[in-house]
Write a protein that holds these residues in place. Structure first.
Motif, mmCIF file in Angstrom:
data_model
loop_
_atom_site.group_PDB
_atom_site.id
_atom_site.type_symbol
_atom_site.label_atom_id
_atom_site.label_comp_id
_atom_site.label_asym_id
_atom_site.label_seq_id
_atom_site.Cartn_x
_atom_site.Cartn_y
_atom_site.Cartn_z
ATOM 1 N N ALA A 217 0.825 -1.217 0.000
ATOM 2 C CA ALA A 217 0.000 0.000 0.000
ATOM 3 C C ALA A 217 0.857 1.264 0.000
ATOM 4 O O ALA A 217 1.852 1.362 0.706
ATOM 5 N N VAL A 218 0.424 2.230 -0.818
ATOM 6 C CA VAL A 218 1.042 3.559 -0.893
ATOM 7 C C VAL A 218 -0.082 4.581 -0.791
ATOM 8 O O VAL A 218 -1.147 4.397 -1.398
ATOM 9 N N VAL A 219 0.122 5.641 -0.015
ATOM 10 C CA VAL A 219 -0.907 6.669 0.133
ATOM 11 C C VAL A 219 -0.369 8.022 -0.319
ATOM 12 O O VAL A 219 0.836 8.275 -0.257
ATOM 13 N N GLN A 220 -1.276 8.870 -0.791
ATOM 14 C CA GLN A 220 -0.890 10.252 -1.047
ATOM 15 C C GLN A 220 -0.862 10.963 0.312
ATOM 16 O O GLN A 220 -1.833 10.930 1.071
ATOM 17 N N ARG A 221 0.262 11.563 0.629
ATOM 18 C CA ARG A 221 0.499 12.089 1.976
ATOM 19 C C ARG A 221 -0.596 13.044 2.436
ATOM 20 O O ARG A 221 -1.046 12.981 3.579
ATOM 21 N N ASP A 222 -1.064 13.927 1.548
ATOM 22 C CA ASP A 222 -2.073 14.914 1.938
ATOM 23 C C ASP A 222 -3.431 14.291 2.235
ATOM 24 O O ASP A 222 -4.300 14.961 2.794
ATOM 25 N N ARG A 223 -3.621 13.021 1.855
ATOM 26 C CA ARG A 223 -4.917 12.384 2.108
ATOM 27 C C ARG A 223 -4.996 11.759 3.511
ATOM 28 O O ARG A 223 -6.072 11.365 3.952
ATOM 29 N N VAL A 224 -3.869 11.635 4.195
ATOM 30 C CA VAL A 224 -3.861 10.981 5.508
ATOM 31 C C VAL A 224 -4.351 11.958 6.569
ATOM 32 O O VAL A 224 -3.737 12.989 6.812
ATOM 33 N N ALA A 225 -5.500 11.621 7.184
ATOM 34 C CA ALA A 225 -6.084 12.476 8.213
ATOM 35 C C ALA A 225 -5.687 12.043 9.617
ATOM 36 O O ALA A 225 -5.629 12.856 10.540
ATOM 37 N N GLY A 248 2.034 -1.413 7.576
ATOM 38 C CA GLY A 248 2.816 -2.619 7.845
ATOM 39 C C GLY A 248 3.695 -2.436 9.066
ATOM 40 O O GLY A 248 4.177 -1.329 9.350
ATOM 41 N N ARG A 249 3.918 -3.517 9.798
ATOM 42 C CA ARG A 249 4.740 -3.435 11.011
ATOM 43 C C ARG A 249 6.135 -2.904 10.715
ATOM 44 O O ARG A 249 6.701 -2.144 11.490
ATOM 45 N N SER A 250 6.715 -3.300 9.594
ATOM 46 C CA SER A 250 8.072 -2.857 9.278
ATOM 47 C C SER A 250 8.115 -1.393 8.836
ATOM 48 O O SER A 250 9.186 -0.805 8.768
ATOM 49 N N HIS A 251 6.946 -0.807 8.526
ATOM 50 C CA HIS A 251 6.892 0.594 8.103
ATOM 51 C C HIS A 251 6.391 1.520 9.211
ATOM 52 O O HIS A 251 6.472 2.738 9.072
ATOM 53 N N ALA A 252 5.859 0.952 10.313
ATOM 54 C CA ALA A 252 5.159 1.757 11.315
ATOM 55 C C ALA A 252 6.035 2.859 11.904
ATOM 56 O O ALA A 252 5.608 4.018 12.012
ATOM 57 N N ALA A 253 7.251 2.534 12.311
ATOM 58 C CA ALA A 253 8.112 3.531 12.955
ATOM 59 C C ALA A 253 8.417 4.678 12.002
ATOM 60 O O ALA A 253 8.337 5.859 12.379
ATOM 61 N N ALA A 254 8.757 4.367 10.752
ATOM 62 C CA ALA A 254 9.073 5.406 9.775
ATOM 63 C C ALA A 254 7.851 6.264 9.467
ATOM 64 O O ALA A 254 7.959 7.488 9.313
ATOM 65 N N VAL A 255 6.667 5.626 9.390
ATOM 66 C CA VAL A 255 5.435 6.379 9.113
ATOM 67 C C VAL A 255 5.125 7.330 10.256
ATOM 68 O O VAL A 255 4.777 8.495 10.042
ATOM 69 N N ARG A 256 5.267 6.864 11.513
ATOM 70 C CA ARG A 256 5.050 7.746 12.668
ATOM 71 C C ARG A 256 5.980 8.964 12.603
ATOM 72 O O ARG A 256 5.549 10.104 12.798
ATOM 73 N N ARG A 257 7.266 8.707 12.363
ATOM 74 C CA ARG A 257 8.232 9.812 12.329
ATOM 75 C C ARG A 257 7.904 10.796 11.211
ATOM 76 O O ARG A 257 7.953 12.010 11.399
ATOM 77 N N PHE A 259 5.005 11.543 9.726
ATOM 78 C CA PHE A 259 3.837 12.383 9.921
ATOM 79 C C PHE A 259 3.960 13.281 11.151
ATOM 80 O O PHE A 259 3.329 14.325 11.218
ATOM 81 N N ARG A 260 4.785 12.894 12.103
ATOM 82 C CA ARG A 260 5.027 13.794 13.223
ATOM 83 C C ARG A 260 5.847 15.004 12.796
ATOM 84 O O ARG A 260 5.788 16.051 13.414
ATOM 85 N N ARG A 261 6.649 14.840 11.728
ATOM 86 C CA ARG A 261 7.440 15.957 11.225
ATOM 87 C C ARG A 261 6.623 16.847 10.290
ATOM 88 O O ARG A 261 7.083 17.910 9.883
ATOM 89 N N SER A 262 5.428 16.401 9.920
ATOM 90 C CA SER A 262 4.614 17.184 8.995
ATOM 91 C C SER A 262 4.065 18.418 9.695
ATOM 92 O O SER A 262 4.187 18.593 10.902
ATOM 93 N N SER A 263 3.403 19.251 8.950
ATOM 94 C CA SER A 263 3.002 20.564 9.468
ATOM 95 C C SER A 263 1.676 20.533 10.204
ATOM 96 O O SER A 263 0.873 21.450 10.102
ATOM 97 N N GLY A 264 1.435 19.473 10.949
ATOM 98 C CA GLY A 264 0.247 19.417 11.789
ATOM 99 C C GLY A 264 -1.012 19.013 11.072
ATOM 100 O O GLY A 264 -2.099 19.061 11.628
ATOM 101 N N ARG A 265 -0.878 18.563 9.817
ATOM 102 C CA ARG A 265 -2.087 18.188 9.076
ATOM 103 C C ARG A 265 -2.599 16.825 9.488
ATOM 104 O O ARG A 265 -3.738 16.493 9.323
#
Length: 272
Positions: A217-225, A248-257, A259-265
């Motif tokens: 799975a790949v998502v467009q970043r601006d679509r993640v609420a 995915g479990r192997s992607h969870a840590a990177a995904v958290r980091r 979106f936490r660096r994103s501009s609050g969206r």
């Protein structure tokens, strides 16, 4: 995995055996039972719903047997399987299916603990291998001088259909999921099936706009609420469209980091 509890699903059609297995498993430190099942179909559904890391399942079950459940769950993101049965003649078949261990009834506390320790070790080895693969990909990108300029990324995709070719603008994509030899492009309430690999498609998309959250799975970043917790552990990406692709479990840590660096969206909802 770090020091998080090992999530386990137990499946056995014999109530007494299931009760004993639940008690012995519950006595193992660092283990959390997320669900129990009394038949193969229920075990398969709960394994997918809870994303349990380990499934301990009786080979002889009503409906789907333990072997067919193990086959259905097999894959890089699938759980580690431990077979349980009263008959040791199934041992060879169990290990042919890459089961991490094999428990004979009546269950013994020491053997249950040993099997779970092996499962934990296998999960850690799998995660380490995935991290090494990700690092190798990063190094390869650096050696090649990084990605090309943005002008080289796809801005539109042409999809062949019975009515002819149809254009889909990349900026309209919500998310993409792999389906065997195809990818499904989700655009609002519509979706399009394209014969392509998700890996090949991702390489043609702007990495600033699209994020891989799962091997499929790949998502467009601006679509993640929101990043929401799943029952039994793990994350789900909640999109503005209402879609909920799993992280995915192997992607969870990177995904958290990321979106936490994103501009609050994007808001991350952590389990309490």
């Amino acid at each position: 995995m770090s020091d998080e509890a090992l999530t386990v699903l137990l499946a056995d059609d014999e109530p007494l055996a299931l009760r004993r297995l639940r008690r012995l498993t519950g006595e193992v430190e660092g283990v959390r039972i997320v669900a129990t099942a009394s038949d193969g179909d229920q075990a398969l559904a709960l394994a997918r719903e809870t994303a349990a890391q380990v499934v301990i399942i009786d080979i002889k079950m009503p409906g789907r047997d333990g072997v067919s459940v193990a086959r259905a769950l097999a894959g890089p993101e699938g759980p580690v399987v431990i077979f349980a049965t009263a008959f040791d003649r199934y041992a060879i078949q169990a290990f042919d299916l890459a089961a991490v261990d094999y428990l004979l009834k009546p269950f013994d506390g020491a053997r249950v603990a040993e099997a779970l320790a092996r499962a934990r070790a296998q999960i850690r080895a799998r995660e380490a291998e995935q991290r090494i693969g990700e690092l190798r990909a990063i190094v390869q990108d650096l050696r090649e001088g990084g990605r090309a300029a943005d002008s080289r990324f796809e801005t539109e995709l042409w999809i062949d259909g019975r009515g002819g070719a149809q254009r889909v603008l990349v900026r309209d994509l919500d998310w993409i999921e792999a389906e065997r030899d195809y990818v499904r492009l989700h655009v609002g309430a519509r979706s399009y099936l394209v014969r392509d690999s998700i890996r090949n498609l991702v390489e043609r998309l702007d990495p600033e706009a699209f994020v891989r959250i799962h091997r499929s799975a790949v998502v467009q970043r601006d679509r993640v609420a929101q990043l929401a917790p799943r029952p039994g552990g793990g994350l789900t990406a909640v999109l503005s469209t209402g879609a909920r692709p799993a992280v995915g479990r192997s992607h969870a840590a990177a995904v958290r980091r990321l979106f936490r660096r994103s501009s609050g969206r994007t808001r991350t909802s952590e389990p309490s």
